[in-house]
Motif scaffolding. Structure first.
Motif, mmCIF file in Angstrom:
data_model
loop_
_atom_site.group_PDB
_atom_site.id
_atom_site.type_symbol
_atom_site.label_atom_id
_atom_site.label_comp_id
_atom_site.label_asym_id
_atom_site.label_seq_id
_atom_site.Cartn_x
_atom_site.Cartn_y
_atom_site.Cartn_z
ATOM 1 N N LEU A 4 4.124 -55.919 34.531
ATOM 2 C CA LEU A 4 3.213 -55.738 33.410
ATOM 3 C C LEU A 4 2.620 -54.347 33.517
ATOM 4 O O LEU A 4 2.095 -53.973 34.571
ATOM 5 N N ILE A 5 2.716 -53.571 32.445
ATOM 6 C CA ILE A 5 2.102 -52.240 32.401
ATOM 7 C C ILE A 5 0.961 -52.287 31.396
ATOM 8 O O ILE A 5 1.140 -52.730 30.260
ATOM 9 N N CYS A 6 -0.209 -51.830 31.815
ATOM 10 C CA CYS A 6 -1.371 -51.761 30.934
ATOM 11 C C CYS A 6 -1.850 -50.322 30.827
ATOM 12 O O CYS A 6 -2.080 -49.669 31.851
ATOM 13 N N LEU A 7 -1.968 -49.836 29.615
ATOM 14 C CA LEU A 7 -2.664 -48.575 29.390
ATOM 15 C C LEU A 7 -4.092 -48.967 29.044
ATOM 16 O O LEU A 7 -4.366 -49.497 27.965
ATOM 17 N N GLU A 8 -4.994 -48.752 29.980
ATOM 18 C CA GLU A 8 -6.336 -49.319 29.923
ATOM 19 C C GLU A 8 -7.247 -48.468 29.035
ATOM 20 O O GLU A 8 -7.537 -47.314 29.342
#
Length: 269
Positions: free
Chosen positions: A179-183
């Motif tokens: 899972l990749i999150c751009l916060e």
């Protein structure tokens, strides 16, 4: 809804709407062609992460190892097309059929103009699906997924929906998946109304470390940093956490990057 020169800001438009009814508000925005959150292009932070792939943290597709990807709340599909250019077979999911109509038109134009350079041996398949992210009975979608990308989706959900968001992410992520999150927005205060709601790193860490659990929060729904829990055996663990060198203008302030980018895997891997 008011005319374009009288459009209320998103928090005002959503004010007083129960969390379970927010999807109808987003659909209304698309119906009225009012999309102030639209970035106009893909995430360069995601592009740089995939190109650099620090410590090989992200399993990339190859000729003999195809991989699937999900982008929830995909909107016009900029990041769907970017991930496809890296060889992923991508599902762009949105609750609004109007959003997906816009995504299909954007994809046709972008591919005709060759706006996305193919970064893998071949471009991955692109699929558009109109679904409720939280529904368990998706149609015509094969999961779980090798990669999931979240940007302006977590922050679009009011805090009461965040435990369900984390639980759903866990269930949708395949063994060995990422899972990749751009916060974003990482420096907004919990007392400020949304969407977008405040999304500092502690929010992602607390919810994903304990999917489905409700952490201790302040009266506005923001996680209390002094009362966080450790990683649960069934949680997601953070492998990468860094400030990207590039991000959307909305994630910048006075020339400084505010966003973070993070990569997660199942805790037992």
């Amino acid at each position: 809804m008011p005319s374009s020169d009288e459009q209320p800001k998103l928090p005002k438009f959503f004010d007083g709407t129960p969390p379970q009814e927010h999807s109808s508000r987003w659909t209304k925005c698309w119906e009225d062609k009012w999309t102030p959150w639209d970035r106009g292009g893909p995430s360069m932070a995601l592009y740089d992460l995939l190109k650099e792939n620090p410590s090989g943290a992200i399993p990339l597709p190859s000729e003999g190892s195809p991989k699937t990807c999900l982008v929830p709340g995909c909107g016009r599909g900029y990041d769907v097309l970017l991930l496809s250019s890296f060889g992923y077979d991508v599902y762009g999911l949105d609750v609004s059929s109007q959003a997906l109509d816009a995504a299909k038109a954007n994809a046709e134009k972008a591919l005709a103009e060759e706006l996305y350079k193919t970064e893998a041996s071949k471009r991955g398949a692109v699929n558009w699906t109109c679904q409720d992210f939280f529904a368990e009975d998706w149609k015509d979608v094969q999961g779980p997924f090798d990669l999931i990308f979240d940007y302006t989706f977590f922050c679009a959900l009011p805090p009461p929906l965040r435990p369900a968001w984390a639980s759903r992410m866990k269930s949708l992520l395949s063994p060995g998946g990422r899972l990749i999150c751009l916060e974003f927005p990482s420096e907004k205060g919990s007392s400020e109304p949304g969407p977008p709601w405040a999304a500092p790193p502690i929010e992602y860490l607390e919810y994903l470390s304990n999917p489905g659990a409700q952490p201790q929060t302040d009266k506005y729904g923001g996680v209390i940093a002094e009362q966080t829990q450790s990683l649960a055996p069934g949680g997601l663990k953070r492998l990468v956490h860094a400030k990207p060198e590039r991000t959307h203008e909305s994630g910048m302030k006075d020339g400084r990057v505010q966003d973070y980018i993070s990569v997660w895997s199942h805790a037992n891997e």
